[in-house]
Enzyme design. Structure first.
Site, PDB file in Angstrom:
ATOM      1  N   ASN A  13      62.863   9.390 -10.770  1.00  0.00           N
ATOM      2  CA  ASN A  13      61.494   9.784 -10.495  1.00  0.00           C
ATOM      3  C   ASN A  13      61.464  10.472  -9.321  1.00  0.00           C
ATOM      4  O   ASN A  13      61.140   9.842  -8.119  1.00  0.00           O
ATOM      5  CB  ASN A  13      60.544   8.539 -10.598  1.00  0.00           C
ATOM      6  CG  ASN A  13      59.096   9.003 -10.418  1.00  0.00           C
ATOM      7  OD1 ASN A  13      58.742  10.153 -10.256  1.00  0.00           O
ATOM      8  ND2 ASN A  13      58.132   7.949 -10.452  1.00  0.00           N
ATOM      9  N   GLU A  25      51.394   4.538  -9.281  1.00  0.00           N
ATOM     10  CA  GLU A  25      50.606   5.453  -8.529  1.00  0.00           C
ATOM     11  C   GLU A  25      49.554   6.077  -9.290  1.00  0.00           C
ATOM     12  O   GLU A  25      48.417   6.542  -8.670  1.00  0.00           O
ATOM     13  CB  GLU A  25      51.624   6.408  -7.848  1.00  0.00           C
ATOM     14  CG  GLU A  25      52.337   5.792  -6.876  1.00  0.00           C
ATOM     15  CD  GLU A  25      53.991   6.078  -6.706  1.00  0.00           C
ATOM     16  OE1 GLU A  25      54.118   7.119  -6.936  1.00  0.00           O
ATOM     17  OE2 GLU A  25      54.716   5.444  -5.825  1.00  0.00           O
ATOM     18  N   GLU A  76      57.669  -2.757 -13.286  1.00  0.00           N
ATOM     19  CA  GLU A  76      57.701  -2.240 -11.830  1.00  0.00           C
ATOM     20  C   GLU A  76      56.827  -2.930 -11.158  1.00  0.00           C
ATOM     21  O   GLU A  76      55.584  -2.556 -11.180  1.00  0.00           O
ATOM     22  CB  GLU A  76      57.376  -0.896 -11.928  1.00  0.00           C
ATOM     23  CG  GLU A  76      58.620   0.234 -12.437  1.00  0.00           C
ATOM     24  CD  GLU A  76      58.510   1.362 -11.790  1.00  0.00           C
ATOM     25  OE1 GLU A  76      59.593   1.812 -11.250  1.00  0.00           O
ATOM     26  OE2 GLU A  76      57.483   2.182 -11.611  1.00  0.00           O
ATOM     27  N   GLY A 132      58.712   1.169  -3.382  1.00  0.00           N
ATOM     28  CA  GLY A 132      58.806   2.028  -2.112  1.00  0.00           C
ATOM     29  C   GLY A 132      58.537   1.180  -0.927  1.00  0.00           C
ATOM     30  O   GLY A 132      58.330   1.423   0.182  1.00  0.00           O
TER      31      GLY A 132
HETATM   32  P1  PGA Z   1      61.073   3.212  -5.616  1.00  0.00           P
HETATM   33  O1  PGA Z   1      60.082   3.913  -6.826  1.00  0.00           O
HETATM   34  O2  PGA Z   1      62.512   3.334  -6.261  1.00  0.00           O
HETATM   35  O3  PGA Z   1      60.974   4.227  -4.352  1.00  0.00           O
HETATM   36  O4  PGA Z   1      60.609   1.970  -5.082  1.00  0.00           O
HETATM   37  C1  PGA Z   1      60.179   3.217  -7.917  1.00  0.00           C
HETATM   38  C2  PGA Z   1      58.942   4.078  -8.540  1.00  0.00           C
HETATM   39  O5  PGA Z   1      57.904   4.215  -8.178  1.00  0.00           O
HETATM   40  O6  PGA Z   1      59.167   4.279  -9.997  1.00  0.00           O
END
Ligand code: PGA
Length: 256
Positions: A7, A100, A170, A176
């Site tokens: 992603n 998000e 998730e 993040g």
């Molecule tokens: P990340 O994001 O690997 O940067 O934690 C994962 C995501 O938002 O799908």
């Protein structure tokens, strides 16, 4: 076979950088037999990257996905992109309900259910993201959140299309943050999801459903997740923009 979804979120900032990033991945993704890789760049780079990847390459285990789509086929919906437009480009996967989008763009479970329905009618593989916030986890509400999000999302899915649905667990607090969810906790959540699907649909569907983990995955922790047979793959944000890191993860995925 493990599924690794990249992603890219709203990155990079130019066509030049997007093609550079893709070209540095391309060679290593050529003869993939034991893992499936899905690259999800911003919409505007999809035509460019699809063109840059020869048909033969795509056949070898590399596919493209988008990070969102709209829930109507066409019409007066300024700024939106329909699943049909994506399919027409050669896109095969779509990420739906990423946290998000739920948070920043106020996407509700019902909107996600509509998007899921139309994506399936359009023959895309939807990757539906679910997961709890830090606060919900603290209050012991993880299972409740997962149950609500999955129940509503799957409500309009016809039985004939259920095998195309992919779920990504998730936990929002792990995205993040460099604060990944422990493999044990991921496994507990995924087993809960399988049990729920068995209750909502049937045992076979629950066993066959592809369920991924996402949230601060890097090359150092990828193996712990991929080693679990109940974790069918990974959804990777930050590390998917780092060629070396991402290719290390792809290599690990191929060893299972
Ligand atoms: P990340 O994001 O690997 O940067 O934690 C994962 C995501 O938002 O799908």
């Amino acid at each position: 076979m493990k599924l690794i979804v990249a992603n890219w979120k709203m990155n990079p900032n130019s066509q030049k950088e997007a093609i550079q990033l893709f070209n540095s991945l391309k060679k290593s993704l050529k003869n993939l037999k034991k893992a499936k890789i899905v690259i999800c760049p911003p919409f505007v780079f999809l035509p460019l990257l699809l063109k840059a990847s020869a048909f033969a390459l795509r056949k070898s285990g590399l596919a493209f996905g988008s990070q969102n789509c709209f829930w109507q086929e066409k019409g007066a919906f300024t700024g939106e992109i329909s699943p049909k437009m994506l399919r027409d480009l050669g896109v095969e996967y779509v990420i739906l309900g990423h946290s998000e989008r739920r948070k920043i763009f106020a996407e509700t479970d019902k909107i996600i259910a509509e998007k899921l329905k139309l994506s399936l009618e359009t023959n895309l593989f939807p990757i539906v993201c679910v997961g709890e916030t830090k606060e919900e986890k603290k209050r012991g509400k993880t299972f409740q959140v997962l149950e609500k999000e999955i129940k509503i999302a799957l409500k309009k899915v016809p039985k004939s299309k259920i095998r195309k649905v992919i779920i990504a667990y998730e936990p929002i607090w792990a995205i993040g943050t460099k604060n990944s969810c422990s493999p044990d906790e991921v496994l507990t959540a995924i087993l809960f999801i399988r049990k729920l699907i068995s209750k909502l649909l049937d045992k076979k569907t629950a066993q066959n459903m592809r369920i991924l983990y996402g949230g601060s995955v890097i090359s150092q922790n990828a193996e712990e997740y991929l080693g679990e047979k109940n974790i069918n793959g990974l959804l990777i944000g930050g590390a998917s923009l780092d060629v070396k890191e991402f290719l290390k993860i792809v290599k690990i995925a191929q060893s299972f």
